[in-house]
Design a protein around this motif. Sequence first.
Motif, PDB file in Angstrom:
ATOM      1  N   LYS A   1      34.048  41.382  43.493  1.00 11.76           N
ATOM      2  CA  LYS A   1      35.065  41.220  42.447  1.00 11.76           C
ATOM      3  C   LYS A   1      35.402  42.539  41.759  1.00 11.76           C
ATOM      4  O   LYS A   1      36.090  42.545  40.736  1.00 11.76           O
ATOM      5  N   ALA A   2      34.953  43.645  42.313  1.00 14.81           N
ATOM      6  CA  ALA A   2      35.174  44.936  41.674  1.00 14.81           C
ATOM      7  C   ALA A   2      36.659  45.267  41.592  1.00 14.81           C
ATOM      8  O   ALA A   2      37.139  45.765  40.569  1.00 14.81           O
ATOM      9  N   GLU A   3      37.399  44.993  42.653  1.00  8.71           N
ATOM     10  CA  GLU A   3      38.818  45.328  42.678  1.00  8.71           C
ATOM     11  C   GLU A   3      39.687  44.186  42.166  1.00  8.71           C
ATOM     12  O   GLU A   3      40.787  44.422  41.682  1.00  8.71           O
TER      13      GLU A   3
ATOM     14  N   GLY B   1      37.954  37.543  43.333  1.00  9.63           N
ATOM     15  CA  GLY B   1      36.982  37.594  44.419  1.00  9.63           C
ATOM     16  C   GLY B   1      37.622  37.611  45.791  1.00  9.63           C
ATOM     17  O   GLY B   1      38.827  37.803  45.948  1.00  9.63           O
ATOM     18  N   GLU B   2      36.792  37.397  46.784  1.00 15.60           N
ATOM     19  CA  GLU B   2      37.232  37.471  48.181  1.00 15.60           C
ATOM     20  C   GLU B   2      36.978  36.116  48.846  1.00 15.60           C
ATOM     21  O   GLU B   2      35.846  35.764  49.167  1.00 15.60           O
ATOM     22  N   ASP B   3      38.055  35.384  49.056  1.00 15.55           N
ATOM     23  CA  ASP B   3      37.934  34.003  49.529  1.00 15.55           C
ATOM     24  C   ASP B   3      38.550  33.746  50.897  1.00 15.55           C
ATOM     25  O   ASP B   3      38.611  32.586  51.333  1.00 15.55           O
TER      26      ASP B   3
ATOM     27  N   PHE C   1      39.973  39.825  49.537  1.00 14.31           N
ATOM     28  CA  PHE C   1      40.932  39.252  48.596  1.00 14.31           C
ATOM     29  C   PHE C   1      42.118  38.711  49.386  1.00 14.31           C
ATOM     30  O   PHE C   1      42.724  39.416  50.193  1.00 14.31           O
ATOM     31  N   CYS C   2      42.459  37.436  49.144  1.00 15.07           N
ATOM     32  CA  CYS C   2      43.445  36.743  49.989  1.00 15.07           C
ATOM     33  C   CYS C   2      44.854  37.324  49.910  1.00 15.07           C
ATOM     34  O   CYS C   2      45.663  37.090  50.816  1.00 15.07           O
ATOM     35  N   ASP C   3      45.156  38.070  48.845  1.00 16.14           N
ATOM     36  CA  ASP C   3      46.511  38.614  48.703  1.00 16.14           C
ATOM     37  C   ASP C   3      46.686  39.977  49.362  1.00 16.14           C
ATOM     38  O   ASP C   3      47.786  40.530  49.344  1.00 16.14           O
ATOM     39  N   LEU C   4      45.616  40.510  49.929  1.00 16.91           N
ATOM     40  CA  LEU C   4      45.761  41.772  50.661  1.00 16.91           C
ATOM     41  C   LEU C   4      46.649  41.555  51.882  1.00 16.91           C
ATOM     42  O   LEU C   4      46.638  40.477  52.493  1.00 16.91           O
TER      43      LEU C   4
END
Length: 244
Positions: A184-186, A190-192, A212-215
Motif C-alpha cells: 500500500k506504499a504507492e 492496495g494490490e488486488d 494496483f488494479c488501475d495500473l
Amino acid sequence: MMMSVAVNQEEGDEEAAARGENPSRTCKLPAGGVVLLVLVGLLAAAVITYKLSFDKIRTNQTIQTLKEENEALRKNISDERCVKKRPEWEKYRGSLYYFSTNKSSWNDSRRSCADLGSDLVKIDSREEQMFLEIRVRDLMENDREKFWIGLTDSVEEGKWFWVDGSPLNKSLSFWLPWEPDDMKAENPAGEDCGGMGKKGGADDLICWYDQFCDLHRRSICEKPTNLSTTELHFFSKSNYYHPL
C-alpha cells in the motif's frame, strides 16, 4: 344310353367352340384356392409396403446424418477461417489466446476481452502456465511489461478468485516468493489484481504478482475454441469482482 351321353358331350364341345372356349382347358378353381391367392397377394403387398417404409426411414436417417456431418464440417471450416483471419489469436489445446499489446487497467482489460468474446485468462494447469510464460517473455520488451491475468482478491483480501468465480487452487499457483504482498506504499487501496511476466524467463514458471488494479498493463484474453464465430461468449460471473 352311352351313345346319348357321347352325343351330348359332342354337342357341348361344339357349343363351347362356338363361344371361343377350349373345352380341354376349361376348369373350375375351388373357392379355397381363390381365397389362398387373395391372401398371397395381400401378403406380398404388405411385404412391399414394409420394405418401402423401412427404406424411407433409413433414407431419412442417412439424410439427417449427412446434415449433421455437413453442419459440423461447416462449423470447423468457419472456426478455422476465423483463426486465419485473426492471426493474433493463438490456439493451445482447447482455448484461443489473445496477447494484447494495449495497456489498460485490470477492469478495462476485462472489458476489452469481453468485446472480443472472451475474458481474462484463467490458468488451469502447469502446462498452460508454461505455454503462457514462454509467450509472455517473448513479448516483453523489458521486465516492467507485465500482463494482466484473470485473478483478483478485490472482495476479501487474501482470497483470490478467477474471473469465472472459482477460487485459486494454492497448489497450482505461481506467485513470486514475495507475492502477493498487497503493498500500500504507492496506493492505499492496495494490490488486488493478478498479473504475470518475467523478462528472460522464470525459474520453475514462478512469475505471478499482485499490483494496483488501475495500473496500465498488457493483458491475456482467453476463449474456448468450440465457440461459433458469431457467438459472443461471456464466462459465468459472480459478485466477487467489480462488474464490467
